[in-house]
Design an enzyme around this catalytic site. Structure first.
Site, mmCIF file in Angstrom:
data_model
loop_
_atom_site.group_PDB
_atom_site.id
_atom_site.type_symbol
_atom_site.label_atom_id
_atom_site.label_comp_id
_atom_site.label_asym_id
_atom_site.label_seq_id
_atom_site.Cartn_x
_atom_site.Cartn_y
_atom_site.Cartn_z
ATOM 1 N N HIS A 44 0.792 -1.197 0.000
ATOM 2 C CA HIS A 44 0.000 0.000 0.000
ATOM 3 C C HIS A 44 0.836 1.263 0.000
ATOM 4 C CE1 HIS A 44 -3.791 1.870 -0.318
ATOM 5 N NE2 HIS A 44 -3.296 2.835 0.424
ATOM 6 N N TYR A 91 1.449 5.239 -2.348
ATOM 7 C CA TYR A 91 1.547 6.613 -1.853
ATOM 8 C C TYR A 91 2.914 7.208 -2.162
ATOM 9 C CZ TYR A 91 -3.022 6.311 -0.020
ATOM 10 O OH TYR A 91 -4.373 6.194 0.054
ATOM 11 N N HIS A 95 -9.509 0.516 -11.146
ATOM 12 C CA HIS A 95 -9.229 1.428 -10.045
ATOM 13 C C HIS A 95 -7.796 1.928 -10.083
ATOM 14 C CE1 HIS A 95 -8.871 3.048 -5.994
ATOM 15 N NE2 HIS A 95 -7.849 2.250 -5.808
ATOM 16 N N PHE A 96 -6.832 1.005 -10.197
ATOM 17 C CA PHE A 96 -5.473 1.531 -10.089
ATOM 18 C C PHE A 96 -4.989 2.182 -11.366
ATOM 19 C CE2 PHE A 96 -3.099 -1.711 -12.289
ATOM 20 C CZ PHE A 96 -3.603 -2.937 -11.936
ATOM 21 N N HIS A 97 -5.555 1.796 -12.518
ATOM 22 C CA HIS A 97 -5.187 2.544 -13.720
ATOM 23 C C HIS A 97 -5.729 3.965 -13.638
ATOM 24 C CE1 HIS A 97 -3.996 -1.268 -15.620
ATOM 25 N NE2 HIS A 97 -3.312 -0.500 -16.449
ATOM 26 N N ARG A 106 -9.541 -11.199 -13.617
ATOM 27 C CA ARG A 106 -8.276 -10.598 -14.044
ATOM 28 C C ARG A 106 -7.278 -11.578 -14.615
ATOM 29 N NH1 ARG A 106 -5.379 -7.308 -9.427
ATOM 30 N NH2 ARG A 106 -4.189 -6.488 -11.151
ATOM 31 N N ARG A 107 -6.268 -11.015 -15.277
ATOM 32 C CA ARG A 107 -5.095 -11.764 -15.726
ATOM 33 C C ARG A 107 -5.505 -12.868 -16.704
ATOM 34 N NH1 ARG A 107 -2.493 -10.263 -10.578
ATOM 35 N NH2 ARG A 107 -1.338 -8.430 -11.284
#
Lengths: 281, 538, 185
Positions: free
Chosen positions: B215, B219, B366-368, B429-430
């Protein structure tokens, strides 16, 4: 004048500015994490445990992972006895044994026992007997052990394997694994049928069939016991696929080959066997 | 004046080179798994590409950009030369060597374990060793940042450290804390397995150690964008920073609360009970706070700018802002993406909802969106802002810069919004190729194609970005010196040591990590999980 | 407020920031409160079952031996599903479950990390070698559901999926050994 009087603290002195920060920051951070621990470790499991008829101690142990089960649900018990048939287990010890095998001893045993059907160089004269040259040592080791325990049955191999000394099995496996593959009677495919190449490289998601290469290609990261199929007798491969499909051969761990083979049609079995026979990996 | 121009440019070109490469193969990946690319590309090629894409974006683009940006800030915000410049160059070469050492096994197909490595799947040892070298280079950077700040503080006793540097060092401190997890996992578990020294691996412990890093690393990537928000955007908009203190608090909150929350990546894992999962979810809620505070502070700063430029009425200041400036435009577009992405993050945190989206395309979306979108668009803006200062050449026109930022925004929204929707429907995914004959999966096909279109737009934007920077090296317009950093409405004259250093916060981080991760890790040392045999991908 | 005023008072700044921070705090408390509330009232939990099992000898174990996989209804009526996630298949490939009854699903992996979800339900778990993954759920709608492997497990990952047949009560009939298999279509 004492030291404390000569260092009078003024409001803009950093130490004085800092104290409320040190105090309140610590209070704030500690209270958040302690509240989290109180709620997560004590309150939630105990309340949930009551709903499931668990005492507080058991519920908290389950929530912390000290006991199996959820603090909110009863835990099922299983009393199935372990399977009595002994089969190969890939432990570090077994892998060590394979790595330390004595190839010279293996050659000696091969010349004594295996040579008639499988050849000294691992090239067999008849499609009834598979080539063993360059075969995965782990695969040979497993099959020999499965013959011994009855997980796999063959009119000749069962007795041969049972007669072998336990300690020579890794040596034999390592010897054949070290033999170079020589494609006797090479067959060139006129063309690589698109459908067969797709099965090998892409699998068939609609039938749950993973790509053959995902397990049978060296370095794919698949099961340790997956055998090398390249340059194997086509008739032998077809025969094994049919044995898997009918369930007569059952020593694939967790029925993977049985499930895959039962979904292949005859043409595909022939095509795959021919492709591998021609030496593609 | 500056002794770090070439150092910064070297870092940035490695970062953006990896970025462009990753955009290319990422687009290929999207095409291959869409209905348009059925039966093209083998799983071996696909997962090799996913590994390369992940490593380039998550480890190379980010680490090199952050290092280069850090050196720039250390010199310009503190107004003094960088101490230990030779060490900085050594760090660059070590990290670059690491990139080369990692990328070769990936290209040879010996490292298709993805950038999140899934032990017991084990790649060639060189893959991991290369990454360790990259981290080692970044640790040297961390030390140099700390040294630069300490040296400045000695020369300016009692004065507040400039916010840009304070935030950079907060980031460095956080990076030192967070890399412990993956470093321990690699050095003590994964590399020995990859070298063949051990044949088994404790998967539960490996995943827990990796989650420690997982995590706070995001950040680490995000803080430079926030540095731009607080210290560059108000100046670019023509205003002032609403509150310097709030800025410091934000970075401190990131430092404290982004570390003890890694277990929210393991909410669906069976090696931890729900007690510690809840504790880390509660702490996760607190890491949302600094972002929410930032939105207010920066919006207020922009409002000051807007009103200074004559904006009237409740919202009139918005139109009055200088949107033609890339830094301002990027912030606006970034905030929109941050809104969507941050909302998605809150959903991920609630484990009831997490169960609906874990390992579906929702996570990818989300992370893209939040990293590839709101963070990377600020990386673009930072690059556009400081490139003229590094090369001495200014942009001939800002129009291609704005075009590039808009393309990135549009492409990212078009790519990720359908992905969110597909994730809710259960698309997992994947996957190298889907069975589009299945009726459920067939319904997803059109949305996958829409995403692919977004991906192409992003690729065009990436190419334009590199072009916009490259032309400056042979540009003809001489850069006019301009102020870079924003001034606060009430610049602080004195700040408490707590807002000027990290002694107190390091102690609190240590306490938090012991309380949040102590038991979860200790349980594997007291009773190791039954280990799993290593599966070598060679 | 005067639009010409661009000098903002220090106390005003502090007040507005604190007001906003208070609002943020309320929002965070609400989000956490919801999580806490659902945890206490209807036991919404992330999967919580820390149960160690040796992956290398899984096929020899009592519970996860090949002949013991699938759906079993025990004497007291509890429905337990046991399945293996392995490279590159779920075993059994088709799982029969009853609608509107509590079902406990237990998964184990003999090799690498897998994961699974069942579309349209709240079943979602990782399967980590070394541990038994357990989820409790209730299927509310009848029909066939997709259960793919959702975590990268190797090159055959894309082809790894199972079917979950949710049967209405009248079609969910355990045999004499307590086992239920998928209805053949």
């Amino acid at each position: 004048m004492t030291m404390s009087q000569s260092h009078e603290r003024t409001p803009s002195d950093p130490h004085v500015l800092d104290q409320p920060w040190r105090l309140w920051a610590t209070v704030a951070v500690m209270s958040t994490v302690l509240m989290g621990i109180l709620l997560g470790v004590v309150v939630i499991p105990v309340v949930q445990g009551r709903g499931a008829g668990l005492d507080a101690f058991t519920a908290i142990c389950r929530a912390l992972g000290l006991l199996p089960g959820s603090p909110a649900q009863p835990q099922p018990l299983d009393r199935t006895p372990p399977t009595p048939v002994s089969q190969v287990v890939w432990t570090p010890d077994v892998l060590q044994i394979l790595a330390r095998a004595d190839i010279a001893k293996g050659r000696a045993k091969v010349q004594e026992v295996c040579i008639a059907c499988h050849g000294e160089a691992g090239v067999s004269p008849s499609p009834d007997f598979p080539h063993l040259a360059g075969q995965s040592g782990a695969a040979i080791y497993k099959q020999l052990h499965d013959y011994r325990t009855g997980s796999r049955v063959h009119p000749q191999m069962t007795d041969v394997a049972k007669a072998l000394d336990e300690s020579t099995i890794p040596d034999v496996a390592a010897y054949y694994a070290g033999q170079p593959q020589r494609n006797l009677n090479p067959v060139t495919l006129a063309e690589s049928p698109r459908a067969i190449v797709n099965l090998i490289e892409l699998g068939d998601p609609s039938r749950n069939i993973p790509p053959c290469a995902a397990c049978h290609r060296a370095g794919a990261g698949g099961p340790i016991e997956a055998p090398v199929l390249a340059e194997q007798h086509a008739e032998y491969l077809i025969q094994q696929l049919k044995l898997y499909a009918s369930g007569q051969r059952r020593n694939d761990v967790y029925a993977r080959m049985r499930l895959i083979a039962s979904r292949l049609i005859e043409e595909e079995m022939k095509g795959l066997a021919a492709y591998y026979r021609a030496g593609f990996r | 004046m500056r002794n770090v121009d070439r150092l910064c440019l070297a870092h940035f070109w490695v970062a953006f080179g990896a970025f462009l490469f990753a955009c290319l193969i990422g687009t290929w990946q999207m095409w291959v798994r869409s209905p348009l690319g059925a039966n093209i590309g083998t799983p071996g090629q696909y997962f090799m590409s996913v590994t390369a894409h992940g490593v380039s974006m998550a480890y190379v683009l980010t680490t090199f950009f952050i290092m280069g940006f850090g050196y720039f800030v250390a010199v310009t915000a503190l107004n003094r030369p960088l101490p230990g410049r030779l060490w900085a160059w050594a760090a660059f070469w070590i990290a670059l060597l690491g990139v080369v050492v990692t990328i070769i096994p990936i290209g040879l197909g010996k490292a298709s374990v993805l950038f999140t490595f899934y032990p017991p799947l084990t790649a060639s040892a060189w893959f991991y060793i290369g990454l360790v070298l990259v981290v080692a280079g970044s640790w040297i950077w961390c030390v140099l940042m700390l040294v630069a700040m300490s040296a400045w503080k000695r020369e300016h006793p009692g004065q507040p450290v400039p916010l840009a540097m304070f935030a950079t060092v907060a980031n460095a401190v956080m990076w030192l804390w967070t890399t412990i997890g993956v470093a321990v996992q690699l050095v003590f578990q994964v590399i020995p397995a990859a070298l063949g020294l051990v044949q088994t691996i404790d998967v539960g412990l490996a995943r827990t150690l990796f989650s420690w890093t997982l995590h706070a690393i995001v950040y680490f990537w995000l803080i430079p964008a926030y540095i731009a928000f607080y210290t560059m955007v108000p100046r670019a908009a023509g205003g002032r920073l609403y509150s310097d203190t709030m800025g410091r608090l934000t970075f401190i909150l990131f430092l404290i609360y982004s570390l003890p929350v890694g277990m929210h990546h393991l909410l669906m894992d069976p090696q931890h009970g729900n007690a510690m999962k809840f504790v880390q979810v509660l702490l996760t809620a607190f890491v949302a706070v600094p972002t929410l505070l930032t939105i207010f502070t920066i919006t207020a700063s922009l409002e000051i700018a807007g009103r200074l430029r004559g904006g009237r009425g409740l919202f009139g200041w918005i139109a009055a802002l200088p949107w033609e400036r890339p830094m301002v435009l990027a912030t606006g577009l970034g905030f929109v993406m941050l809104g969507f992405g941050g909302f998605g993050g809150i959903i991920n945190m609630g484990y009831g909802m997490n169960a609906m989206v874990h390992n579906t395309s929702w996570v990818t979306a989300h992370f893209h969106l939040i990293f590839g979108g709101s963070v990377v668009i600020m990386y673009f803006a930072i690059a556009y802002e400081i490139w003229p200062r590094l090369t001495g050449r200014d942009h001939m026109s800002l129009a291609p810069l704005r075009m590039q930022l808009w393309l990135w925004f549009v492409g990212m929204m078009v790519m990720t919004l359908p992905w969110h929707w597909l994730g809710l429907q259960g698309q997992w995914r994947r996957v190298a190729n889907f069975n589009y004959a299945d009726p459920i999966i067939a319904g997803w096909g059109p949305w996958v194609v829409v995403s692919l279109v977004g991906g192409f737009v992003l690729l065009i934007s990436a190419l334009l970005f590199v072009r916009n920077l490259a032309v400056l090296h042979r540009g003809t317009v001489v850069a006019v010196p301009r102020a870079l950093y924003a001034v606060a409405v009430h610049p602080p004259k004195r700040v408490p040591a707590a807002l000027n250093g990290f002694g107190l916060w390091n102690v609190l981080v240590l306490v938090l990590m012991v309380l949040a991760y102590g038991f979860p890790i200790a349980q594997f040392l007291i009773e190791p999980s039954p280990s799993a045999i290593v599966h070598r991908v060679r | 407020m005067s639009d010409a005023r661009h000098e903002v008072d220090e106390r005003w700044i502090l007040r507005t920031e604190l007001l906003w921070a208070f609002g943020v705090g309320v929002f965070i408390a609400a989000a956490l409160g919801m999580i806490l509330f659902t945890a206490l009232t209807i036991s919404v939990n992330p999967p919580s079952n820390v149960e160690r099992i040796d992956p290398k000898a899984l096929h020899l174990s009592g519970e996860f031996a090949e002949h013991n996989l699938g759906t079993t209804v025990s004497g007291d009526g509890t429905v337990i599903v046991r399945a293996i996630a392995t490279q590159f298949m779920f075993v059994p490939q088709c799982i029969a479950v009853p609608a509107n009854r509590r079902v406990t699903l237990r998964f184990a992996s003999p090799d690498v990390i897998h994961g699974l979800l069942i579309t349209g339900t709240n079943v979602n778990t990782m399967v980590i070698p070394g541990f038994v993954a357990q989820v409790h759920t209730e299927f509310t709608r009848t029909g066939d559901l997709l259960m793919p492997c959702h975590e990268y497990c190797g090159q055959g990952h894309s082809e790894m999926w199972a079917t979950v047949q949710v049967l209405p009560e009248n079609r969910f009939k355990p045999g004499s050994d307590g086992r239920v298999s998928c209805a053949q279509r």
